[in-house]
Motif scaffolding. Structure first.
Motif, PDB file in Angstrom:
ATOM      1  N   GLU A  92       0.936  -1.063   0.031  1.00  0.00           N
ATOM      2  CA  GLU A  92       0.032   0.072   0.080  1.00  0.00           C
ATOM      3  C   GLU A  92       0.951   1.106  -0.084  1.00  0.00           C
ATOM      4  O   GLU A  92       0.566   2.284  -0.778  1.00  0.00           O
ATOM      5  N   HIS A  93       2.017   1.340   0.836  1.00  0.00           N
ATOM      6  CA  HIS A  93       2.643   2.304   1.195  1.00  0.00           C
ATOM      7  C   HIS A  93       3.477   2.657  -0.368  1.00  0.00           C
ATOM      8  O   HIS A  93       3.685   3.876  -0.971  1.00  0.00           O
ATOM      9  N   PHE A  94       4.353   1.536  -0.790  1.00  0.00           N
ATOM     10  CA  PHE A  94       4.865   1.841  -2.029  1.00  0.00           C
ATOM     11  C   PHE A  94       3.938   2.124  -3.252  1.00  0.00           C
ATOM     12  O   PHE A  94       4.729   2.925  -3.958  1.00  0.00           O
ATOM     13  N   ALA A  95       2.899   1.411  -3.335  1.00  0.00           N
ATOM     14  CA  ALA A  95       2.171   2.007  -4.555  1.00  0.00           C
ATOM     15  C   ALA A  95       1.845   3.249  -4.410  1.00  0.00           C
ATOM     16  O   ALA A  95       1.751   3.952  -5.637  1.00  0.00           O
ATOM     17  N   ARG A  96       1.392   4.051  -3.384  1.00  0.00           N
ATOM     18  CA  ARG A  96       1.065   5.398  -3.210  1.00  0.00           C
ATOM     19  C   ARG A  96       2.174   6.242  -3.424  1.00  0.00           C
ATOM     20  O   ARG A  96       2.231   7.047  -4.498  1.00  0.00           O
ATOM     21  N   LEU A  97       3.597   5.718  -3.143  1.00  0.00           N
ATOM     22  CA  LEU A  97       4.960   6.536  -3.650  1.00  0.00           C
ATOM     23  C   LEU A  97       4.977   6.397  -5.249  1.00  0.00           C
ATOM     24  O   LEU A  97       5.291   7.455  -5.819  1.00  0.00           O
TER      25      LEU A  97
END
Length: 171
Positions: A92-97
């Motif tokens: 979730e965090h890496f996709a957002r970045l």
């Protein structure tokens, strides 16, 4: 530096027909490994690859099980597994970045997280967690620099970084 021709130099090239883009640092997109050329990171075609990223640290400077009432006594039994976020939250965090157009992260790791129990006693659970989190990055076209972070020596002296046993050894 010898560079082969980029696919876009071919007269039959159709825009968007390859996975290559200026913001994709996967090996497929950059034709292999990123290299240093002068003061730049470049791909095999000689294109400059600019860093676009952020720090990923969150609460990496304090253990998951930090207890303000006992932190001076319990420093050898802390854990940083789950810092900066639980493994299951990494996609979730890496996709957002990546959606924000970022390609690079500075991933904070403290000496205390690695060796809190004592000299030469490495937290293999944390090392396994780190490997697992960082292994998710390529799925999102992200690259990381692991920053061995330290400020004002240690959280036991008003900063972050070194484990408490270093202060005990110093007297």
């Amino acid at each position: 530096m010898t560079a082969t021709a980029h696919p876009s130099s071919s007269p039959t090239y159709k825009p968007g027909s390859t996975t290559s883009s200026a913001h994709d640092w996967t090996k497929e997109a950059v034709g292999g490994d990123i290299r240093i050329h002068g003061r730049h990171f470049v791909d095999v075609w000689g294109r400059v690859c600019g860093l676009r990223g952020v720090n990923v640290s969150g609460s990496s400077k304090t253990p998951v099980n930090h207890d303000p009432k006992t932190w001076l006594q319990d420093h050898k039994t802390v854990t940083f597994v789950g810092r900066p976020f639980p493994l299951e939250d990494a996609p979730e965090h890496f996709a957002r970045l990546r959606r924000w157009g970022l390609t690079f992260i500075r991933f904070m790791v403290t000496w205390e997280a690695l060796e809190h129990a004592g000299p030469g006693q490495y937290d293999t659970s944390y090392l396994t967690y780190l490997r697992s989190v960082l292994s998710v990055l390529p799925q999102f076209g992200l690259t990381a620099f692991i920053s061995l972070h330290q400020d004002v020596w240690s959280r036991f002296s008003g900063g972050s970084g070194a484990p408490a046993w270093t202060l005990e050894l110093a007297g």
